[in-house]
Design a protein around this motif. Structure first.
Motif, short mmCIF file in Angstrom:
data_model
loop_
_atom_site.label_atom_id
_atom_site.label_comp_id
_atom_site.label_asym_id
_atom_site.label_seq_id
_atom_site.Cartn_x
_atom_site.Cartn_y
_atom_site.Cartn_z
N GLU A 293 -9.33 3.28 1.77
CA GLU A 293 -7.89 3.37 1.56
C GLU A 293 -7.12 3.34 2.88
O GLU A 293 -5.90 3.60 2.90
N LYS B 216 0.83 -1.21 0.00
CA LYS B 216 0.00 0.00 0.00
C LYS B 216 0.86 1.25 0.00
O LYS B 216 0.59 2.23 -0.71
N LYS C 116 1.39 4.29 -3.02
CA LYS C 116 1.23 5.73 -2.81
C LYS C 116 2.51 6.48 -3.17
O LYS C 116 2.46 7.56 -3.77
#
Length: 421
Positions: free
Chosen positions: A181, A53, A57
Motif C-alpha cells: 500500500e 490512492k 483512503k
C-alpha cells in the motif's frame, strides 16, 4: 499580463507534489486506527496514481473505516490489518489463529513501537525473546491458579520453534500489506531469517498394520469412513463434508468440493476445500464402493430407527440421528477404536500420511499421489515424504548393484529397460 492562478485543491482533498526522485507524493488527513485524525502519505509514479490512492483512503476515512498511517503503532496497525484486510482473505479458523497470535505475542512484544520506525533488529530481538521466555511468566497464566510460576518456581514453558516461525510469518504478512500500500518502503520482518526446525517425524502404518487396521474397522460403525481415509488419503474435513450427491458409485468416483469444520461463530460449517487444488475428482477403490453401499443401507436403517428425530443433512457420514459429525468427536472415536483394536496410537491425519507412504513404496509416481491427495504443489508431496523416497533410492541402488554384480547371460542382447520412480 495577469499571472495564471495556481490550481488549488478543495478543502480536505490533501496535497500532491512531485518529489526530487521523480515520484509523486500525496498527503492528507484520515481517520487512524486509534480513532484520531492523522496525516497519511501515499506515492505513485504519476500524479493521477498518487491522487487516486489518496482519494481511496480519504473515501474509506469518510465512511468511518480506520486507515493505517506511518505514525501508527504496531498494535494499531495489526488491529487495522486483522479487522480490515486479513478478515476478507482468510478462512475463519485461520483468521482466529492469526488474531490469537497477535493478541498473545505480537502486541505484547512489539505493540508500542511505531511501525514506520520498526527495524530488523527489533524483530530479531523480539523473536529471540519469544524463544527463550517462559510463557506462563509472560502471560501470567499461573496467577489465578497459583501454579509454579506464581510462587517463584518457573516451569520454563517456552514456545515451540514452529510457533515462533508462525508468529514471524503473521508479522511478515501484516507488514507486507503496508509495503504493497506504499505505507512503508520495505518489509523489515523479511530481513530476519528464522531457522526452520526439523520436520515432525511420524510413523505411518506399515503394510501389516494397515491390513490389521482394515480388518478391525469392519466391525465399527464408521467402517466406511476409516476405509475411505486409508485407501484414498482424504482429509478429515473432506470426509465429514462428503455428500451422497458427491459420489457416483456406478462409475466409482467422488468429487471433493467442500470441507466440514467447526468455526467459532458458525459452529459446524461447510467451507471450501483447503486450496484450489484440493477441489478434485478421485477414483474410488472397489473396496470403498462396497463399504459405501453398506453405509447407505446402514443409514437407511438409522433413519427408520430415529423416526421424527432424523435430520436429513445429505451427508454420507453422520451421527445416528443424521446430523453432521463433529471433527473433535471423530478424533475421540478414532482413539477409542485404536485402543479396542490393539493398534498403536496415531493421529487421524496419519492415515493420510500412510496412504501416500504405501503408494510410494508400491512405486506410484509422485504426480499421481499429488493429484489424489490434493496438494497444491508437487514440492509439498516430495518434501513431506522425503523419508520414503530415500528408502526407495536405496532399494534402486541395491537393485542396480545386484544387476552389475551378476552374470550377463546374453552379452550381445539389448539392455533391459528399467524405470526408477
Amino acid at each position: 499580463m495577469t499571472a495564471p492562478r495556481k490550481k488549488t485543491r478543495a478543502n480536505g482533498e490533501g496535497t500532491i507534489y512531485q518529489r526530487k526522485d521523480g515520484r509523486w507524493e500525496a498527503a492528507g488527513y484520515v481517520l487512524a486506527a486509534d480513532s484520531t485524525s492523522k496525516r497519511v502519505r501515499v506515492y505513485g509514479s504519476t500524479r493521477r496514481e498518487a491522487a487516486d490512492k489518496l482519494a481511496e483512503k480519504i473515501a474509506d476515512s469518510n465512511r468511518g473505516v480506520p486507515v493505517a498511517t506511518a505514525d501508527s503503532t504496531v498494535s494499531d496497525y495489526l488491529t487495522y490489518w486483522l479487522n480490515g484486510v486479513a478478515i476478507h482473505s482468510l478462512r475463519e479458523n485461520t483468521h482466529t489463529r492469526y488474531a490469537t497470535c497477535v493478541r498473545l505475542h505480537l502486541i505484547p512484544g512489539l505493540g508500542t513501537k511505531k511501525i514506520a520506525r520498526l527495524t530488523a533488529k527489533d524483530v530479531r530481538t523480539f523473536l529471540d525473546r519469544l524463544r527463550t521466555t517462559c510463557q506462563c511468566c509472560t502471560q501470567g497464566l499461573d496467577t489465578e491458579r497459583k501454579g509454579c510460576c506464581a510462587i517463584g518456581e518457573c516451569c520454563q514453558r517456552r514456545l515451540s520453534a514452529l510457533t515462533v516461525i508462525y508468529v514471524h510469518s503473521v508479522l511478515k504478512s501484516a507488514i507486507e500489506h503496508a509495503v504493497r500500500e506504499d505505507e512503508l518502503p520495505r518489509n523489515v520482518a523479511r530481513s530476519v531469517k528464522t531457522t526452520a526446525p526439523r520436520p515432525r517425524r511420524f510413523r505411518p502404518l506399515t503394510t501389516a498394520e494397515a491390513r490389521k487396521f482394515l480388518d478391525a474397522a469392519r466391525t465399527d460403525r464408521l467402517h466406511a469412513l476409516y476405509e475411505l481415509a486409508l485407501r484414498t488419503g482424504l482429509r478429515k474435513g473432506e470426509l465429514l463434508g462428503l455428500h451422497w450427491e458427491d459420489l457416483d458409485l456406478t462409475t466409482g468416483t467422488a468429487s471433493i468440493r467442500r470441507s466440514l469444520q467447526r468455526t467459532r461463530t458458525g459452529g459446524l460449517t461447510h467451507l471450501p476445500t483447503k486450496t484450489r487444488a484440493s477441489e478434485r475428482r478421485i477414483a474410488l477403490p472397489t473396496e470403498c464402493i462396497h463399504s459405501l453401499k453398506e453405509r447407505k443401507e446402514q443409514q437407511d436403517e438409522e433413519r427408520e430407527t430415529a423416526g421424527p428425530a432424523w435430520r436429513d443433512s445429505g451427508l454420507v457420514f453422520t451421527t445416528p440421528t443424521g446430523g453432521p459429525l463433529d471433527p473433535a468427536n471423530l478424533t475421540r472415536h478414532f482413539r477409542s477404536f485404536l485402543d479396542r483394536a490393539g493398534l498403536r496410537r496415531i493421529r487421524f491425519h496419519d492415515l493420510r500420511h500412510s496412504t501416500a507412504t504405501l503408494l510410494l513404496e508400491q512405486g506410484v509416481d509422485l504426480v499421481v499421489i499429488k493429484e489424489l491427495l490434493g496438494h497444491a504443489h508437487l514440492g509439498v508431496t516430495a518434501g513431506v515424504y522425503a523419508h520414503v523416497r530415500l528408502r526407495l533410492q536405496r532399494q534402486a541402488i541395491n537393485a542396480l548393484g545386484h544387476a552389475l554384480g551378476g552374470q550377463d547371460d546374453e552379452p550381445d542382447g539389448p539392455p533391459a529397460a528399467a524405470v526408477v520412480r
